[in-house]
Design an enzyme around this catalytic site. Sequence first.
Site, PDB file in Angstrom:
ATOM      1  N   LYS A 191     -18.288 -45.385   1.696  1.00 27.56           N
ATOM      2  CA  LYS A 191     -19.751 -45.291   1.767  1.00 27.56           C
ATOM      3  C   LYS A 191     -20.257 -45.725   3.144  1.00 27.56           C
ATOM      4  O   LYS A 191     -21.137 -45.095   3.735  1.00 27.56           O
ATOM      5  CB  LYS A 191     -20.394 -46.167   0.675  1.00 27.56           C
ATOM      6  CG  LYS A 191     -20.140 -45.678  -0.739  1.00 27.56           C
ATOM      7  CD  LYS A 191     -20.863 -44.374  -1.024  1.00 27.56           C
ATOM      8  CE  LYS A 191     -20.532 -43.807  -2.379  1.00 27.56           C
ATOM      9  NZ  LYS A 191     -20.972 -42.436  -2.592  1.00 27.56           N
ATOM     10  N   TYR A 224     -13.410 -47.775  -1.555  1.00 30.34           N
ATOM     11  CA  TYR A 224     -14.627 -47.106  -2.036  1.00 30.34           C
ATOM     12  C   TYR A 224     -15.826 -47.527  -1.183  1.00 30.34           C
ATOM     13  O   TYR A 224     -16.569 -46.684  -0.663  1.00 30.34           O
ATOM     14  CB  TYR A 224     -14.873 -47.440  -3.520  1.00 30.34           C
ATOM     15  CG  TYR A 224     -16.257 -47.039  -3.986  1.00 30.34           C
ATOM     16  CD1 TYR A 224     -16.601 -45.704  -4.165  1.00 30.34           C
ATOM     17  CD2 TYR A 224     -17.239 -48.008  -4.226  1.00 30.34           C
ATOM     18  CE1 TYR A 224     -17.884 -45.344  -4.570  1.00 30.34           C
ATOM     19  CE2 TYR A 224     -18.520 -47.655  -4.632  1.00 30.34           C
ATOM     20  CZ  TYR A 224     -18.839 -46.320  -4.800  1.00 30.34           C
ATOM     21  OH  TYR A 224     -20.110 -45.970  -5.187  1.00 30.34           O
ATOM     22  N   GLY A 236     -18.768 -37.507  -5.495  1.00 27.85           N
ATOM     23  CA  GLY A 236     -17.861 -38.491  -4.915  1.00 27.85           C
ATOM     24  C   GLY A 236     -17.123 -39.196  -6.025  1.00 27.85           C
ATOM     25  O   GLY A 236     -17.479 -39.053  -7.205  1.00 27.85           O
ATOM     26  N   SER A 240     -24.514 -47.161  -1.670  1.00 25.16           N
ATOM     27  CA  SER A 240     -24.358 -48.192  -2.700  1.00 25.16           C
ATOM     28  C   SER A 240     -24.619 -49.567  -2.112  1.00 25.16           C
ATOM     29  O   SER A 240     -24.352 -49.804  -0.924  1.00 25.16           O
ATOM     30  CB  SER A 240     -22.925 -48.122  -3.228  1.00 25.16           C
ATOM     31  OG  SER A 240     -22.621 -49.259  -3.987  1.00 25.16           O
TER      32      SER A 240
HETATM   33  P1  NAD Z   1     -20.278 -39.512 -11.587  1.00 24.52           P
HETATM   34  O1  NAD Z   1     -18.807 -39.591 -11.448  1.00 24.52           O
HETATM   35  O2  NAD Z   1     -20.859 -39.508 -12.956  1.00 24.52           O
HETATM   36  O3  NAD Z   1     -20.841 -38.233 -10.800  1.00 24.52           O
HETATM   37  C1  NAD Z   1     -20.231 -37.716  -9.663  1.00 24.52           C
HETATM   38  C2  NAD Z   1     -20.038 -36.221  -9.874  1.00 24.52           C
HETATM   39  O4  NAD Z   1     -19.429 -35.672  -8.710  1.00 24.52           O
HETATM   40  C3  NAD Z   1     -19.140 -35.889 -11.051  1.00 24.52           C
HETATM   41  O5  NAD Z   1     -19.782 -34.943 -11.873  1.00 24.52           O
HETATM   42  C4  NAD Z   1     -17.884 -35.312 -10.399  1.00 24.52           C
HETATM   43  O6  NAD Z   1     -17.283 -34.318 -11.216  1.00 24.52           O
HETATM   44  C5  NAD Z   1     -18.421 -34.764  -9.099  1.00 24.52           C
HETATM   45  N1  NAD Z   1     -17.470 -34.698  -7.985  1.00 24.52           N
HETATM   46  C6  NAD Z   1     -16.669 -35.691  -7.515  1.00 24.52           C
HETATM   47  N2  NAD Z   1     -16.001 -35.267  -6.436  1.00 24.52           N
HETATM   48  C7  NAD Z   1     -16.403 -33.986  -6.206  1.00 24.52           C
HETATM   49  C8  NAD Z   1     -16.104 -33.029  -5.206  1.00 24.52           C
HETATM   50  N3  NAD Z   1     -15.225 -33.286  -4.223  1.00 24.52           N
HETATM   51  N4  NAD Z   1     -16.711 -31.829  -5.263  1.00 24.52           N
HETATM   52  C9  NAD Z   1     -17.600 -31.550  -6.240  1.00 24.52           C
HETATM   53  N5  NAD Z   1     -17.920 -32.410  -7.206  1.00 24.52           N
HETATM   54  C10 NAD Z   1     -17.331 -33.622  -7.184  1.00 24.52           C
HETATM   55  O7  NAD Z   1     -20.893 -40.712 -10.729  1.00 24.52           O
HETATM   56  P2  NAD Z   1     -22.384 -41.251 -10.646  1.00 24.52           P
HETATM   57  O8  NAD Z   1     -22.404 -42.593 -11.273  1.00 24.52           O
HETATM   58  O9  NAD Z   1     -23.331 -40.219 -11.090  1.00 24.52           O
HETATM   59  O10 NAD Z   1     -22.492 -41.484  -9.086  1.00 24.52           O
HETATM   60  C11 NAD Z   1     -23.057 -40.517  -8.210  1.00 24.52           C
HETATM   61  C12 NAD Z   1     -22.947 -41.008  -6.784  1.00 24.52           C
HETATM   62  O11 NAD Z   1     -23.618 -42.270  -6.682  1.00 24.52           O
HETATM   63  C13 NAD Z   1     -21.519 -41.253  -6.293  1.00 24.52           C
HETATM   64  O12 NAD Z   1     -21.433 -40.860  -4.946  1.00 24.52           O
HETATM   65  C14 NAD Z   1     -21.350 -42.754  -6.427  1.00 24.52           C
HETATM   66  O13 NAD Z   1     -20.414 -43.269  -5.513  1.00 24.52           O
HETATM   67  C15 NAD Z   1     -22.757 -43.248  -6.097  1.00 24.52           C
HETATM   68  N6  NAD Z   1     -23.053 -44.558  -6.689  1.00 24.52           N
HETATM   69  C16 NAD Z   1     -22.902 -44.757  -8.026  1.00 24.52           C
HETATM   70  C17 NAD Z   1     -23.165 -46.011  -8.570  1.00 24.52           C
HETATM   71  C18 NAD Z   1     -22.988 -46.261 -10.055  1.00 24.52           C
HETATM   72  O14 NAD Z   1     -22.937 -47.422 -10.472  1.00 24.52           O
HETATM   73  N7  NAD Z   1     -22.930 -45.252 -10.913  1.00 24.52           N
HETATM   74  C19 NAD Z   1     -23.570 -47.057  -7.745  1.00 24.52           C
HETATM   75  C20 NAD Z   1     -23.740 -46.818  -6.379  1.00 24.52           C
HETATM   76  C21 NAD Z   1     -23.474 -45.551  -5.860  1.00 24.52           C
HETATM   77  C1  UD1 Z   2     -19.102 -52.391  -9.450  1.00 21.15           C
HETATM   78  C2  UD1 Z   2     -18.273 -52.268  -8.204  1.00 21.15           C
HETATM   79  C3  UD1 Z   2     -19.166 -51.774  -7.066  1.00 21.15           C
HETATM   80  C4  UD1 Z   2     -19.797 -50.444  -7.458  1.00 21.15           C
HETATM   81  C5  UD1 Z   2     -20.559 -50.621  -8.767  1.00 21.15           C
HETATM   82  C6  UD1 Z   2     -21.123 -49.336  -9.267  1.00 21.15           C
HETATM   83  C7  UD1 Z   2     -16.426 -53.877  -8.344  1.00 21.15           C
HETATM   84  C8  UD1 Z   2     -15.860 -55.168  -7.805  1.00 21.15           C
HETATM   85  N1  UD1 Z   2     -17.657 -53.536  -7.872  1.00 21.15           N
HETATM   86  O1  UD1 Z   2     -20.183 -53.282  -9.184  1.00 21.15           O
HETATM   87  O2  UD1 Z   2     -18.421 -51.607  -5.886  1.00 21.15           O
HETATM   88  O3  UD1 Z   2     -20.702 -50.007  -6.457  1.00 21.15           O
HETATM   89  O4  UD1 Z   2     -19.673 -51.160  -9.765  1.00 21.15           O
HETATM   90  O5  UD1 Z   2     -20.129 -48.486  -9.736  1.00 21.15           O
HETATM   91  O6  UD1 Z   2     -15.791 -53.207  -9.140  1.00 21.15           O
HETATM   92  N2  UD1 Z   2     -18.424 -57.608 -15.937  1.00 21.15           N
HETATM   93  C9  UD1 Z   2     -17.853 -58.299 -16.961  1.00 21.15           C
HETATM   94  N3  UD1 Z   2     -17.034 -57.614 -17.835  1.00 21.15           N
HETATM   95  C10 UD1 Z   2     -16.785 -56.274 -17.721  1.00 21.15           C
HETATM   96  C11 UD1 Z   2     -17.398 -55.570 -16.642  1.00 21.15           C
HETATM   97  C12 UD1 Z   2     -18.202 -56.273 -15.762  1.00 21.15           C
HETATM   98  O7  UD1 Z   2     -18.041 -59.510 -17.116  1.00 21.15           O
HETATM   99  O8  UD1 Z   2     -16.029 -55.712 -18.528  1.00 21.15           O
HETATM  100  C13 UD1 Z   2     -19.333 -58.335 -15.016  1.00 21.15           C
HETATM  101  C14 UD1 Z   2     -18.898 -58.314 -13.557  1.00 21.15           C
HETATM  102  O9  UD1 Z   2     -18.059 -59.402 -13.274  1.00 21.15           O
HETATM  103  C15 UD1 Z   2     -20.259 -58.378 -12.843  1.00 21.15           C
HETATM  104  C16 UD1 Z   2     -21.220 -57.653 -13.793  1.00 21.15           C
HETATM  105  O10 UD1 Z   2     -20.580 -57.671 -15.064  1.00 21.15           O
HETATM  106  O11 UD1 Z   2     -20.676 -59.718 -12.729  1.00 21.15           O
HETATM  107  C17 UD1 Z   2     -21.478 -56.215 -13.385  1.00 21.15           C
HETATM  108  O12 UD1 Z   2     -20.231 -55.550 -13.200  1.00 21.15           O
HETATM  109  P1  UD1 Z   2     -20.133 -53.978 -12.940  1.00 21.15           P
HETATM  110  O13 UD1 Z   2     -20.954 -53.254 -13.937  1.00 21.15           O
HETATM  111  O14 UD1 Z   2     -18.683 -53.611 -12.856  1.00 21.15           O
HETATM  112  O15 UD1 Z   2     -20.846 -53.774 -11.529  1.00 21.15           O
HETATM  113  P2  UD1 Z   2     -20.540 -54.462 -10.117  1.00 21.15           P
HETATM  114  O16 UD1 Z   2     -19.396 -55.378 -10.179  1.00 21.15           O
HETATM  115  O17 UD1 Z   2     -21.830 -55.018  -9.614  1.00 21.15           O
END
Ligand code: NAD
Ligand code: UD1
Length: 336
Positions: free
Chosen positions: A152, A148, A82, A124
């Site tokens: 979800k 986004y 995703g 998420s």
């Molecule tokens: P990421 O971008 O590192 O991994 C996602 C992978 O999916 C990538 O390798 C990308 O190439 C692949 N991809 C995207 N679209 C595709 C498609 N249509 N077909 C095939 N492959 C595809 O992200 P991540 O941080 O590993 O996140 C994984 C999942 O967890 C995502 O669905 C993301 O929304 C969810 N998630 C992530 C976080 C976070 O902070 N990292 C938080 C909450 C939820």
């Molecule tokens: C963000 C996304 C959330 C997503 C998650 C995981 C937004 C508003 N929310 O969450 O939807 O599920 O990432 O990918 O983008 N911060 C700083 N400086 C920076 C970056 C972040 O001060 O350069 C602060 C933010 O204000 C926050 C904390 O650090 O208080 C964490 O931020 P971040 O890592 O981006 O995560 P979320 O905002 O929780």
Amino acid sequence: MKILVTGGTGYIGSHTCVQLIEKGWQPVIIDSLVNSKISVLDRIQKITGTRPAFIEGDVRDADLLQKVLTEHAIEAVIHFAGLKAVGESVSMPLKYYDNNVHGSVVLMQAMKQCHVKTLVFSSSATVYGDATVMPLKEDAPTSATNPYGQSKLMVEKIIADLCDSDPSWSITALRYFNPVGAHESGLIGEDPQGVPNNLMPFLAQVAVGRREVLQVYGNDYQTPDGTGVRDYIHVVDLAQGHLSALTHGHGKAGHHIFNLGTGKGNSVLEMLNAFGKASSKELKYKIVARRPGDVAASWADPHKAKSVLNWQARKSIDDMCQDTWRWQSQNPNGYP
Ligand code: NAD
Ligand code: UD1
């Protein structure tokens, strides 16, 4: 067990593949490489001694999915694939709904066709919207503040309808809080393209000299030090949560939802200090305006995962910072 891992070369997917292999299960990765690199496979092999099967392709390709599910005799699917950049989702909503929602529907259709009925879905904590009552329990109200998050929520709703319509499905939605850290080997980690949106990868790039200064988005929140508070969870703990979810869900019909978090919140300044300590660097920062859409604080009530899945996060903030620093310092420019 043979498990299809969509998005398996990505950040969370790669760590989960390592855990799957170490448990003796066989991941089969499908990834379009839109946000990851093929060299991740070399690193998984270096850590585990096993190179997972890999198919380069898109989850929206129904024929390819059916072929992979059948030819590899897949028993369960973990769906990470995703797009996840919140800001980009606001400017390109169709791209997000197509990839995240349409992609998930095509996947579930292919699974149905091939009689594979066990799925773990990456949701998420963003589905709790701008909730103010902490800690967040799974039955807290949900809402979305951007496309986004909406994507979800929509997939969670589709999953609920599907499980209602056909009780032979077992689908688990895992609501991740803030995944950070890296494998302790330093061989795999988070490798964002361009300027990182998230705190930890940004801090890591400041520490390694790729960025000058961290912008702290606001110090006037109703939190102990005024900066935003989040529930940071080590990516290896998170990866293990998927194995627990699969063990619980496989063969157990129904729709399951779990928070994966630690249950503790830490502020931006606490993370900055912990990262400074782990990297032995003085990290420059400046306070700037709040980032639109940010909530003051968000942390999980993780009890349901503990009691039902027998899973809990074990790693500390110091582990998260040390492991991120090992990955970043060994790979200053990310994956080759
Ligand atoms: P990421 O971008 O590192 O991994 C996602 C992978 O999916 C990538 O390798 C990308 O190439 C692949 N991809 C995207 N679209 C595709 C498609 N249509 N077909 C095939 N492959 C595809 O992200 P991540 O941080 O590993 O996140 C994984 C999942 O967890 C995502 O669905 C993301 O929304 C969810 N998630 C992530 C976080 C976070 O902070 N990292 C938080 C909450 C939820
Ligand atoms: C963000 C996304 C959330 C997503 C998650 C995981 C937004 C508003 N929310 O969450 O939807 O599920 O990432 O990918 O983008 N911060 C700083 N400086 C920076 C970056 C972040 O001060 O350069 C602060 C933010 O204000 C926050 C904390 O650090 O208080 C964490 O931020 P971040 O890592 O981006 O995560 P979320 O905002 O929780």
